[in-house]
Design a protein around this motif. Structure first.
Motif, PDB file in Angstrom:
ATOM      1  N   GLU A 116     -14.729  11.057 -18.406  1.00 39.76           N
ATOM      2  CA  GLU A 116     -14.863  12.451 -18.496  1.00 39.76           C
ATOM      3  C   GLU A 116     -14.783  13.177 -16.905  1.00 39.76           C
ATOM      4  O   GLU A 116     -15.688  13.682 -16.596  1.00 39.76           O
ATOM      5  CB  GLU A 116     -16.399  12.586 -18.973  1.00 39.76           C
ATOM      6  N   GLN A 161     -18.177   9.047 -14.656  1.00 37.12           N
ATOM      7  CA  GLN A 161     -18.634  10.444 -15.161  1.00 37.12           C
ATOM      8  C   GLN A 161     -19.689  11.018 -14.112  1.00 37.12           C
ATOM      9  O   GLN A 161     -19.580  12.235 -13.791  1.00 37.12           O
ATOM     10  CB  GLN A 161     -19.152  10.397 -16.571  1.00 37.12           C
ATOM     11  N   SER A 220     -12.598  11.533 -23.078  1.00 38.28           N
ATOM     12  CA  SER A 220     -13.113  13.086 -22.748  1.00 38.28           C
ATOM     13  C   SER A 220     -13.686  13.461 -24.171  1.00 38.28           C
ATOM     14  O   SER A 220     -13.591  12.909 -25.114  1.00 38.28           O
ATOM     15  CB  SER A 220     -11.703  13.959 -22.674  1.00 38.28           C
ATOM     16  N   HIS A 221     -14.534  14.594 -23.983  1.00 41.50           N
ATOM     17  CA  HIS A 221     -15.033  15.296 -25.023  1.00 41.50           C
ATOM     18  C   HIS A 221     -14.553  16.484 -25.236  1.00 41.50           C
ATOM     19  O   HIS A 221     -14.624  17.358 -26.387  1.00 41.50           O
ATOM     20  CB  HIS A 221     -16.807  15.248 -24.879  1.00 41.50           C
ATOM     21  N   HIS A 222     -13.362  16.650 -24.332  1.00 38.44           N
ATOM     22  CA  HIS A 222     -12.550  18.236 -24.824  1.00 38.44           C
ATOM     23  C   HIS A 222     -11.373  17.524 -25.308  1.00 38.44           C
ATOM     24  O   HIS A 222     -10.295  17.017 -25.180  1.00 38.44           O
ATOM     25  CB  HIS A 222     -12.208  18.355 -23.448  1.00 38.44           C
ATOM     26  N   VAL A 235     -15.708  17.251 -16.846  1.00 40.53           N
ATOM     27  CA  VAL A 235     -16.981  17.565 -17.526  1.00 40.53           C
ATOM     28  C   VAL A 235     -17.688  18.631 -16.624  1.00 40.53           C
ATOM     29  O   VAL A 235     -17.850  18.265 -15.456  1.00 40.53           O
ATOM     30  CB  VAL A 235     -17.839  16.388 -18.025  1.00 40.53           C
ATOM     31  N   ASN A 283     -18.464  19.310 -26.808  1.00 35.02           N
ATOM     32  CA  ASN A 283     -17.756  19.868 -25.618  1.00 35.02           C
ATOM     33  C   ASN A 283     -18.857  19.925 -24.622  1.00 35.02           C
ATOM     34  O   ASN A 283     -19.886  20.492 -24.745  1.00 35.02           O
ATOM     35  CB  ASN A 283     -16.779  20.998 -25.998  1.00 35.02           C
TER      36      ASN A 283
END
Length: 248
Positions: free
Chosen positions: A163, A86, A194-196, A166, A248
């Motif tokens: 990520e 990341q 991922s945070h998406h 990001v 996100n």
């Protein structure tokens, strides 16, 4: 054919920690998958990937990559893996081409193979015209693209992505995602965090959700939605199973 990733009853405890970072994790990822490893902060994602990359030893349990046991066969595993962290792992005072030559040399890629490979990837990621500009002058999205190229130089069998999109612009995100789909279609296994959630639902053909170091759900996005019919999206499923929303 061995699984790309196979984990049995994996445990990891850090010295002085009150809880297990990985707590009896069982996980199998078939070769050729675009696999999303999702979980809230502190769920054990990074620790698990670090064990698979050989950066950490498990406290107990089994882990293998393409049939090679860890940590005893780590020397066979490392050439098979590409890792894209990341955090941007580039030197701002070097150009993109110089950064890639440096990392390519660390991989042990001969110059006659490395130089055309660098030129090809820079062109595919829309960076040919900026290749000889120092990375410190790049936008965040351009740095992300070079960061990804580093992990692709040696054409790995399995690519770990933490990520990868990001904090970047829409154009760079679309370019990266398009390339990843192409790479996966050619046979490369991709392990992706991922945070998406919408991106994960769209990109991944299989997803594993972990929390408190355990696997709590695994399957194709459509299968998870069918099994959780009260949920309208992967994000709803994540919230239902973990009690937490991804940021996100």
């Amino acid at each position: 054919m061995p699984a790309a990733i196979h984990i049995e009853q994996l445990f990891k405890t850090y010295a002085g920690a009150d809880a297990l970072a990985v707590n009896g994790l069982d996980l199998t990822v078939e070769e050729g998958r675009f696999f999303g490893l999702l979980g809230p902060n502190g769920a054990g994602k990074t620790t698990t990937l670090s064990i698979l990359c050989g950066l950490l030893d498990a406290t107990s349990g089994k882990a293998s990559v393409l049939g090679h046991e860890l940590p005893s066969e780590l020397s066979k595993v490392k050439p098979l893996l590409g890792v894209v962290p990341q955090d941007i792992a580039l030197y701002d005072t070097l150009t993109a081409r110089e950064n890639l030559k440096f990392y390519g040399a660390m991989y042990g890629i001969p110059a006659k193979v490395l130089n055309p490979r660098i030129t090809q990837l820079l062109d595919e990621f829309g960076l040919a015209e900026k290749a000889d500009k120092v990375v410190g002058t790049y936008s965040g999205g351009m740095k992300r693209r070079v960061n990804l190229i580093v992990g692709l130089l040696h054409a790995p069998h399995i690519l770990f992505l933490d990520e990868p999109t990001v904090g970047i612009d829409v154009q760079s995100r679309a370019m990266i995602n398009e390339y990843l789909h192409k790479l996966n279609s050619s046979g490369t296994t991709i392990i992706y965090t991922s945070h998406h959630m919408d991106e994960a639902e769209r990109m991944c053909d299989s997803i594993g959700i972990i929390d408190h170091g355990k696997l709590i759900a695994q399957g194709a996005p459509s299968e998870l939605l069918t099994a959780n019919s009260d949920c309208a999206s992967l994000e709803d499923i994540f919230l239902k199973l973990t009690g937490k929303a991804l940021r996100n």
